[in-house]
Write a protein that holds these residues in place. Structure first.
Motif, PDB file in Angstrom:
ATOM      1  N   ASN B  54       0.845  -1.191   0.000  1.00  0.00           N
ATOM      2  CA  ASN B  54       0.000   0.000   0.000  1.00  0.00           C
ATOM      3  C   ASN B  54       0.879   1.239   0.000  1.00  0.00           C
ATOM      4  OD1 ASN B  54      -2.379  -1.404   0.073  1.00  0.00           O
ATOM      5  ND2 ASN B  54      -2.472  -1.442   2.304  1.00  0.00           N
ATOM      6  N   GLY B  55       0.504   2.223  -0.775  1.00  0.00           N
ATOM      7  CA  GLY B  55       1.253   3.483  -0.781  1.00  0.00           C
ATOM      8  C   GLY B  55       2.506   3.437  -1.635  1.00  0.00           C
ATOM      9  N   ALA B  56       2.661   2.380  -2.457  1.00  0.00           N
ATOM     10  CA  ALA B  56       3.866   2.274  -3.277  1.00  0.00           C
ATOM     11  C   ALA B  56       3.782   3.161  -4.508  1.00  0.00           C
ATOM     12  CB  ALA B  56       4.068   0.826  -3.695  1.00  0.00           C
ATOM     13  N   GLY B  57       2.596   3.662  -4.794  1.00  0.00           N
ATOM     14  CA  GLY B  57       2.421   4.491  -5.994  1.00  0.00           C
ATOM     15  C   GLY B  57       1.770   3.744  -7.143  1.00  0.00           C
ATOM     16  N   LYS B  58       1.183   2.570  -6.843  1.00  0.00           N
ATOM     17  CA  LYS B  58       0.600   1.743  -7.905  1.00  0.00           C
ATOM     18  C   LYS B  58      -0.538   2.475  -8.629  1.00  0.00           C
ATOM     19  CE  LYS B  58      -0.599  -1.857  -5.423  1.00  0.00           C
ATOM     20  NZ  LYS B  58      -0.242  -1.755  -4.010  1.00  0.00           N
ATOM     21  N   THR B  59      -1.477   3.004  -7.834  1.00  0.00           N
ATOM     22  CA  THR B  59      -2.628   3.656  -8.461  1.00  0.00           C
ATOM     23  C   THR B  59      -2.204   4.935  -9.181  1.00  0.00           C
ATOM     24  OG1 THR B  59      -4.076   2.682  -6.808  1.00  0.00           O
ATOM     25  CG2 THR B  59      -4.941   4.552  -8.029  1.00  0.00           C
ATOM     26  N   THR B  60      -1.274   5.666  -8.593  1.00  0.00           N
ATOM     27  CA  THR B  60      -0.749   6.874  -9.245  1.00  0.00           C
ATOM     28  C   THR B  60      -0.153   6.503 -10.600  1.00  0.00           C
ATOM     29  OG1 THR B  60      -0.154   7.681  -7.055  1.00  0.00           O
ATOM     30  CG2 THR B  60       0.797   8.839  -8.932  1.00  0.00           C
ATOM     31  N   PHE B  61       0.595   5.409 -10.604  1.00  0.00           N
ATOM     32  CA  PHE B  61       1.211   4.933 -11.848  1.00  0.00           C
ATOM     33  C   PHE B  61       0.140   4.629 -12.896  1.00  0.00           C
ATOM     34  CE2 PHE B  61       2.657   1.239 -14.363  1.00  0.00           C
ATOM     35  CZ  PHE B  61       3.693   1.863 -15.045  1.00  0.00           C
ATOM     36  N   VAL B  62      -0.880   3.898 -12.457  1.00  0.00           N
ATOM     37  CA  VAL B  62      -1.927   3.479 -13.389  1.00  0.00           C
ATOM     38  C   VAL B  62      -2.640   4.693 -13.996  1.00  0.00           C
ATOM     39  CG1 VAL B  62      -4.221   2.444 -13.419  1.00  0.00           C
ATOM     40  CG2 VAL B  62      -2.307   1.193 -12.428  1.00  0.00           C
ATOM     41  N   LEU B  63      -2.848   5.738 -13.189  1.00  0.00           N
ATOM     42  CA  LEU B  63      -3.551   6.918 -13.697  1.00  0.00           C
ATOM     43  C   LEU B  63      -2.732   7.685 -14.744  1.00  0.00           C
ATOM     44  CD1 LEU B  63      -5.281   8.259 -10.459  1.00  0.00           C
ATOM     45  CD2 LEU B  63      -6.291   6.926 -12.316  1.00  0.00           C
ATOM     46  N   HIS B  64      -1.445   7.356 -14.854  1.00  0.00           N
ATOM     47  CA  HIS B  64      -0.634   7.957 -15.912  1.00  0.00           C
ATOM     48  C   HIS B  64      -0.827   7.244 -17.243  1.00  0.00           C
ATOM     49  CE1 HIS B  64       1.644   9.966 -12.711  1.00  0.00           C
ATOM     50  NE2 HIS B  64       1.952  10.824 -13.652  1.00  0.00           N
ATOM     51  N   LEU B  65      -1.236   5.994 -17.176  1.00  0.00           N
ATOM     52  CA  LEU B  65      -1.265   5.185 -18.396  1.00  0.00           C
ATOM     53  C   LEU B  65      -2.307   5.682 -19.382  1.00  0.00           C
ATOM     54  CD1 LEU B  65      -0.762   1.607 -16.928  1.00  0.00           C
ATOM     55  CD2 LEU B  65       0.936   3.282 -17.649  1.00  0.00           C
ATOM     56  N   ASN B  66      -3.375   6.319 -18.897  1.00  0.00           N
ATOM     57  CA  ASN B  66      -4.349   6.861 -19.848  1.00  0.00           C
ATOM     58  C   ASN B  66      -4.472   8.374 -19.719  1.00  0.00           C
ATOM     59  OD1 ASN B  66      -5.839   7.172 -17.571  1.00  0.00           O
ATOM     60  ND2 ASN B  66      -7.657   6.110 -18.313  1.00  0.00           N
ATOM     61  N   GLY B  67      -3.446   8.981 -19.152  1.00  0.00           N
ATOM     62  CA  GLY B  67      -3.372  10.439 -19.171  1.00  0.00           C
ATOM     63  C   GLY B  67      -4.280  11.166 -18.199  1.00  0.00           C
ATOM     64  N   ILE B  68      -4.786  10.476 -17.176  1.00  0.00           N
ATOM     65  CA  ILE B  68      -5.574  11.173 -16.150  1.00  0.00           C
ATOM     66  C   ILE B  68      -4.629  12.077 -15.365  1.00  0.00           C
ATOM     67  CG2 ILE B  68      -6.885  10.870 -14.015  1.00  0.00           C
ATOM     68  CD1 ILE B  68      -8.627   9.498 -15.756  1.00  0.00           C
ATOM     69  N   LEU B  69      -3.469  11.526 -15.039  1.00  0.00           N
ATOM     70  CA  LEU B  69      -2.422  12.339 -14.431  1.00  0.00           C
ATOM     71  C   LEU B  69      -1.365  12.616 -15.506  1.00  0.00           C
ATOM     72  CD1 LEU B  69      -1.907  10.675 -10.929  1.00  0.00           C
ATOM     73  CD2 LEU B  69      -3.165  12.764 -11.462  1.00  0.00           C
ATOM     74  N   GLU B  70      -0.813  13.804 -15.453  1.00  0.00           N
ATOM     75  CA  GLU B  70       0.193  14.161 -16.453  1.00  0.00           C
ATOM     76  C   GLU B  70       1.581  13.941 -15.865  1.00  0.00           C
ATOM     77  OE1 GLU B  70       0.451  17.959 -19.166  1.00  0.00           O
ATOM     78  OE2 GLU B  70      -1.516  17.785 -18.225  1.00  0.00           O
ATOM     79  N   ALA B  71       2.433  13.275 -16.608  1.00  0.00           N
ATOM     80  CA  ALA B  71       3.768  12.963 -16.102  1.00  0.00           C
ATOM     81  C   ALA B  71       4.531  14.234 -15.746  1.00  0.00           C
ATOM     82  CB  ALA B  71       4.540  12.184 -17.161  1.00  0.00           C
ATOM     83  N   GLY B  72       5.176  14.210 -14.569  1.00  0.00           N
ATOM     84  CA  GLY B  72       6.027  15.335 -14.206  1.00  0.00           C
ATOM     85  C   GLY B  72       7.284  15.311 -15.070  1.00  0.00           C
ATOM     86  N   ARG B  73       7.832  14.113 -15.217  1.00  0.00           N
ATOM     87  CA  ARG B  73       8.996  13.891 -16.057  1.00  0.00           C
ATOM     88  C   ARG B  73       8.854  12.502 -16.670  1.00  0.00           C
ATOM     89  NH1 ARG B  73      13.714  12.275 -14.449  1.00  0.00           N
ATOM     90  NH2 ARG B  73      13.193  12.502 -12.261  1.00  0.00           N
ATOM     91  N   GLY B  74       9.514  12.276 -17.793  1.00  0.00           N
ATOM     92  CA  GLY B  74       9.436  10.962 -18.430  1.00  0.00           C
ATOM     93  C   GLY B  74       8.256  10.882 -19.383  1.00  0.00           C
ATOM     94  N   THR B  75       8.146   9.711 -20.053  1.00  0.00           N
ATOM     95  CA  THR B  75       7.096   9.561 -21.065  1.00  0.00           C
ATOM     96  C   THR B  75       6.367   8.227 -20.918  1.00  0.00           C
ATOM     97  OG1 THR B  75       8.689   8.573 -22.563  1.00  0.00           O
ATOM     98  CG2 THR B  75       8.289  10.938 -22.821  1.00  0.00           C
ATOM     99  N   VAL B  76       5.139   8.191 -21.405  1.00  0.00           N
ATOM    100  CA  VAL B  76       4.365   6.963 -21.499  1.00  0.00           C
ATOM    101  C   VAL B  76       3.904   6.848 -22.942  1.00  0.00           C
ATOM    102  CG1 VAL B  76       2.335   5.706 -20.692  1.00  0.00           C
ATOM    103  CG2 VAL B  76       3.550   7.236 -19.122  1.00  0.00           C
ATOM    104  N   GLU B  77       4.107   5.663 -23.534  1.00  0.00           N
ATOM    105  CA  GLU B  77       3.635   5.448 -24.901  1.00  0.00           C
ATOM    106  C   GLU B  77       2.774   4.202 -24.954  1.00  0.00           C
ATOM    107  OE1 GLU B  77       6.620   5.215 -27.930  1.00  0.00           O
ATOM    108  OE2 GLU B  77       7.391   7.215 -27.458  1.00  0.00           O
ATOM    109  N   VAL B  78       1.681   4.270 -25.679  1.00  0.00           N
ATOM    110  CA  VAL B  78       0.817   3.109 -25.857  1.00  0.00           C
ATOM    111  C   VAL B  78       0.811   2.768 -27.339  1.00  0.00           C
ATOM    112  CG1 VAL B  78      -1.478   2.158 -25.495  1.00  0.00           C
ATOM    113  CG2 VAL B  78      -0.596   3.891 -23.929  1.00  0.00           C
ATOM    114  N   SER B  79       1.333   1.603 -27.678  1.00  0.00           N
ATOM    115  CA  SER B  79       1.499   1.172 -29.075  1.00  0.00           C
ATOM    116  C   SER B  79       2.109   2.281 -29.923  1.00  0.00           C
ATOM    117  CB  SER B  79       0.153   0.757 -29.670  1.00  0.00           C
ATOM    118  OG  SER B  79      -0.355  -0.333 -28.980  1.00  0.00           O
ATOM    119  N   GLY B  80       3.146   2.890 -29.388  1.00  0.00           N
ATOM    120  CA  GLY B  80       3.861   3.900 -30.160  1.00  0.00           C
ATOM    121  C   GLY B  80       3.269   5.298 -30.090  1.00  0.00           C
ATOM    122  N   MET B  81       2.096   5.431 -29.491  1.00  0.00           N
ATOM    123  CA  MET B  81       1.490   6.761 -29.397  1.00  0.00           C
ATOM    124  C   MET B  81       1.750   7.352 -28.012  1.00  0.00           C
ATOM    125  SD  MET B  81      -2.489   7.866 -29.772  1.00  0.00           S
ATOM    126  CE  MET B  81      -2.603   7.897 -31.550  1.00  0.00           C
TER     127      MET B  81
END
Lengths: 253, 287
Positions: B54-81
């Motif tokens: 608990n509190g490891a940042g799992k849910t925060t991480f997941v919310l980045h995968l579809n752009g609900i949260l915007e990355a502070g640094r770094g990138t996320v790509e889904v099938s190249g997009m």
């Protein structure tokens, strides 16, 4: 969780009344109530005619009379008020069963009772034969969409929130809490506050889940069937009868 | 302590990565830093468990995968997009996020309305929309419940409908947040049957370790905002030092060395109407 189809007021069935589109039934109910209210006070035979027409609808819906009767308890405050009217109203006195009461109050009480009962039974019949979802879908295009969406959310989350409230009450009582006097009110207020905060947080989570599925501020409409002319005619038979009764009541006064 | 386990032999997927996360860091507006540079690649067809206390940042991480949260640094790509404002609509179609509490996800008056919500947002309507809804409900064995209001379903059924709501959008990757939480053993098994029968890439966030072992050949451990292990699930779970260091604990008597992930075999889940083998199955009775 073997709960049935609809909500607590709904009586599952497939009768002709159940099958009518919600928008037809809703309009019929509104018109029926308006006609009943517009009926002259002392035209008791007109009320009888309205009641008979409503009785035919109930019979057609195959909703047991006992089922509706139990739910008519909601009318109780009106009944009490109607029973009080003959005693508290002024004007000419008359004697009923050896008790002297106000003639005008008696008239007002009786007509209030008749009108309220007809309205409540009509409303219960609509609720018993229509799923809440269909009711909302029936309003689609007739009320502002935002209003329908708010109502849809309310229908959806009412049970969730009331269940949460029930669990909080059980948890309080399990620890020996009984609200006996005003000193206990702060505890209840805190419970209400906690419920508000939780509901607010749920609202935020629901919004996240909606956004995740591509929500950009425009909700898609609920799918519903358009009513045919025949269905409109069928459902308007009830208010038409009531309208005839009301007009005749004024005519023959 | 950082333990690196090579993931190569655990990888089942093929082709290009569906999900590429590179150096993702995020701090909440209040200054609390949740992610400190997360790197992760998920290949097409893989089933990956994202483990962490608990509190490891799992849910925060997941919310980045579809752009609900915007990355502070770094990138996320889904099938190249890239996950960026301009492609959010398409990203949200590609990434199907199933939230932990089905009551958060199911907000429409009936099951069918709710499953239709996603595809309707994508612009589908009429018969095409109805077909998508029906197919998605069939995939989770809930086609008979289309007209029901969600609050009259059991918790397990609601969770399955929640899965259908995102399947209807034909995502490229299914991301599940604690899919087994609050499920009784039978609902848990029914859900795993369904997930195994789906031909889709899965990222499953959980601290239910036996469930991770059952479903996911590969596991990734997220702890204090970084990935600390990535490898074959059985191997990761057997690493006692790693597990202890990151507050992950196996249930009493559970020995991951003697078990292997389930694979989709010839026998088809009873709760799924049409499955991969093409046979039709008896729908399970409502219990």
């Amino acid at each position: 969780m073997g709960a049935g189809h609809g909500h607590r007021l709904h009586f599952h069935g497939h009768s002709a009344v159940h099958r009518l589109p919600a928008q037809c039934k809703l309009l019929a109910l509104v018109l029926f109530v308006l006609c009943v209210v517009a009926t002259p006070r002392t035209a008791y035979w007109a009320y009888a005619l309205d009641a008979a027409a409503l009785g035919v609808c109930i019979a057609a819906s195959r909703v047991p009379v006992g089922y509706l009767a139990k739910r008519m308890l909601i009318e109780l405050p009106f009944v009490v008020f109607a029973l009080l009217l003959p005693f508290i109203a002024l004007g000419d006195r008359t004697v009923v069963l050896g008790v002297e009461v106000s003639a005008e109050g008696l008239e007002a009480g009786l007509s209030l009772l008749a009108k309220a009962t007809l309205g409540v039974v009509g409303g219960l019949l609509l609720a018993a034969t229509t799923e809440p979802r269909d009711l909302l879908a029936g309003l689609e295009g007739r009320l502002p969409r935002q209003l329908i969406q708010i109502m849809a959310m309310m229908v959806r989350y009412l049970d969730v929130t009331s269940d949460q409230m029930r669990r909080m009450r059980i948890a309080r009582e399990s620890r020996g809490f009984v609200a006996r006097n005003p000193r206990h009110w702060p505890v209840l207020a805190q419970g209400a506050g906690a419920l508000f905060v939780r509901s607010y947080e749920r609202g935020e989570r629901v919004h996240l889940a909606m956004v995740s599925r591509g929500y950009v501020g425009q909700l898609p409409g609920l799918v519903h069937d358009e009513a045919t002319t025949r269905e409109w005619v069928t459902s308007l038979a009830l208010p038409t009868t009531a309208a005839v009764a009301a007009v005749a009541g004024w005519w023959l006064r | 302590m950082v333990v690196e386990v090579t993931a190569d032999h655990a990888r089942e997927g093929t082709g290009a990565p569906v999900l590429t996360v590179d150096g993702l860091a995020y701090a909440y507006p209040d200054g609390h830093q949740a992610l400190y540079g997360v790197n992760l690649e998920v290949w097409s067809g893989e089933r990956v468990a994202l483990l962490g206390p608990n509190g490891a940042g799992k849910t925060t991480f997941v919310l980045h995968l579809n752009g609900i949260l915007e990355a502070g640094r770094g990138t996320v790509e889904v099938s190249g997009m890239a996950v960026a404002k301009a492609n959010l609509a398409e990203i949200r179609r590609r990434v199907g996020l199933v939230f932990q509490d089905p009551d958060d996800q199911l907000f429409m008056p009936t099951v069918a309305d709710d499953v239709a919500f996603g595809p309707a947002n994508l612009g589908f309507s009429g018969a095409e929309l109805a077909a998508k809804v029906e197919h998605a409900l069939e995939q989770v064995g809930m086609a008979d419940y289309a007209k029901r209001p969600p609050h009259h379903l059991s918790y397990g059924q609601r969770r399955r409908v929640a899965v259908a709501t995102v399947l209807a959008m034909q995502p490229e990757i299914l991301v599940l947040d604690e899919p087994s939480s609050n499920l009784d053993p039978q609902s848990r098994r029914e859900l795993s049957d369904i997930l195994l029968a789906l031909d889709i890439t899965i990222l499953m966030v959980t601290h239910d370790l036996p469930y991770a072992l059952e479903l996911c050949p590969r596991s990734v451990v997220l702890s204090e905002g970084v990935i600390v292990a990535d490898g074959e699930t059985g191997q990761v779970l057997s690493d006692e030092a790693l597990m202890r260091a990151h507050r992950l604990e196996l249930p009493y008597g559970f020995d991951p060395r003697q078990l292997h992930p389930r694979r989709y075999g010839g026998s088809c889940p009873p709760s799924v109407d049409i499955c991969k083998t093409g046979q039709r199955h008896q729908l399970q009775e409502d219990t």
